[in-house]
Enzyme design. Structure first.
Site, PDB file in Angstrom:
ATOM      1  N   HIS A   4     -26.397  26.007   5.341  1.00 34.06           N
ATOM      2  CA  HIS A   4     -24.941  25.889   5.494  1.00 34.06           C
ATOM      3  C   HIS A   4     -24.315  27.217   5.912  1.00 34.06           C
ATOM      4  CE1 HIS A   4     -24.798  22.167   2.613  1.00 34.06           C
ATOM      5  NE2 HIS A   4     -25.433  21.927   3.750  1.00 34.06           N
TER       6      HIS A   4
ATOM      7  N   SER B 286     -25.753  18.710   8.180  1.00 36.43           N
ATOM      8  CA  SER B 286     -24.658  19.435   7.536  1.00 36.43           C
ATOM      9  C   SER B 286     -24.468  20.840   8.096  1.00 36.43           C
ATOM     10  CB  SER B 286     -24.890  19.501   6.023  1.00 36.43           C
ATOM     11  OG  SER B 286     -26.169  20.047   5.750  1.00 36.43           O
TER      12      SER B 286
END
Length: 412
Positions: free
Chosen positions: A197, A145
């Site tokens: 992230h 991610s």
């Protein structure tokens, strides 16, 4: 009426067509990540603390392999499923723009930069003099991610869109799209790495702002890899996308706006901005307004020195006279009377005199260039016509030798 053939295609056929539309590298990442998860599921491997990105282990044991193993492993089926589902459209679009090898290099670069940002921020937070938070040093980050958030930033920058839709509910400015997703995932999901992230977003912006330009090789680097024998089997596959032959401006990192031009050291190519500060050598002595794009290159002035100009006029006089006489041969043969021929001769002589006089330092000699009766008689006695002899003498500036050459070339 026969139904549409598309509606007749079954689910396996449509899935196969969808899979064939995915480029080579993107489909390879999906296969690798899915296979690794299935292997871990089959053998019962769940010791992700050994392969995840753990800042404390990287600093204390120098386990740099975690930078790359952490992006290939996933903790659950939903984790790998949603990551690969998001990778397919993002990776496919970027791969079609950049090429398979260039996107592979960019993925490795983003994984490295994500880990460096993650490590630096974790160290700063854990060792700041105000309040130390050591839990970030022991946070185990795993999954693809982080790369996906970098791709979101890069794809948004390359697309040039002004707004993006968040889950189809509302639109947000494109530059804030990745941050809105970051907050949304933190609120909707548990056990999500905020720092992982965030570092992906920072790496994406670092690429688009040109901070990685000095690490991006040229097209020859990718061409040499694509032409190597060990990669020939992959290059021949129809899903493989070559890096060469594309538009460089479509994948080079830029930070330009549609309304205002960007400025600064890190907007666009770093070397291009640095070279713009260096003094440039003048490449042409002509003003910009006098340069014609239809005729590129550097020109030479007509008059350099008096002797060069005279020799140039004399050397080209035969060609100019042939062109003049060929165009005016019909008119000259029909002229009636010596007065008309005399006016033509005088006009030709004055045109030649003006051309020679245009060069600086060349003395005008109208009187010497006027054909005397004796010179004209010599040419007539040689068998040349009087009208042609006058024109030849005018073009030769009174030189009987040059006039003879002109007349002989006309007869030849």
């Amino acid at each position: 009426m026969r139904p549409n053939i598309v509606t007749e295609a079954g689910l396996p056929t449509r899935v196969g067509q969808w899979w064939e539309s995915i480029p080579f590298l993107t489909s390879a990442v999906v296969i690798v990540c899915g296979t690794i998860y299935l292997m871990c599921l089959l053998v019962g491997y769940d010791s992700f603390v050994e392969i995840c990105f753990l800042p404390s282990s990287v600093t204390s044991k120098f386990e740099v392999y975690r930078i790359y193993t952490s992006i290939l492993f996933h903790g659950s089926f939903l984790h790998v499923f949603f990551n690969m589902l998001a990778l397919v459209p993002l990776g496919s679009e970027l791969e079609r723009i950049m090429g398979s090898i260039r996107l592979l290099y960019l993925t490795i670069l983003l994984a490295t930069s994500n880990a460096i940002f993650h490590l630096v921020i974790a160290l700063l937070i854990a060792h700041n003099p105000v309040q130390q938070y050591t839990n970030f040093m022991n946070e185990c980050a795993i999954g693809f991610s982080g790369i996906l958030f970098s791709m979101i930033v890069i794809e948004t920058s390359l697309s040039g869109v002004q707004s993006r839709s968040v889950f189809g509910l509302f639109n947000v400015p494109a530059k804030w799209y990745a941050f809105i997703l970051l907050v949304a995932f933190q609120l909707l999901m548990t056990n999500v790495s905020l720092l992982g992230h965030l570092c992906g977003i920072l790496s994406g912006f670092a690429y688009t702002y040109g901070l990685f330009n000095f690490l991006m090789p040229g097209s020859s680097f990718y061409s040499s890899i694509e032409s190597s024998s060990w990669l020939s089997s992959c290059v021949r596959r129809p899903k493989f996308i070559m890096c060469t032959g594309g538009n460089p401006s479509s994948y080079l990192p830029t930070n330009t706006s549609q309304n205002t031009a960007s400025s600064g050291l890190f907007s666009g190519n770093v070397w291009r901005n640095l070279s713009s500060w260096m003094p440039q050598r003048e490449t042409s002595s002509l003003p910009t307004a006098m340069q014609d794009s239809r005729f590129p290159g550097r020109g030479r002035t007509l008059a350099a020195t008096g002797n060069q100009t005279i020799s140039a006029v004399n050397s080209d006089s035969s060609l100019q006279t042939r062109l003049l006489d060929n165009s005016n041969s019909g008119l000259t043969s029909n002229l009636a009377g010596a007065g008309t021929a005399e006016r033509l001769s005088n006009g030709r002589r004055s045109a030649v005199d003006d051309t020679v006089a245009a060069a600086p330092g060349v003395p005008t000699h109208h009187e010497d260039s006027v054909a005397s009766g004796e010179q004209l008689q010599k040419l007539v006695s040689m068998g040349f016509e009087k009208t042609q002899a006058e024109v030849a003498l005018a073009a030769a500036d009174g030189s009987i030798d040059v006039a003879v050459e002109i007349l002989m070339s006309q007869e030849g």
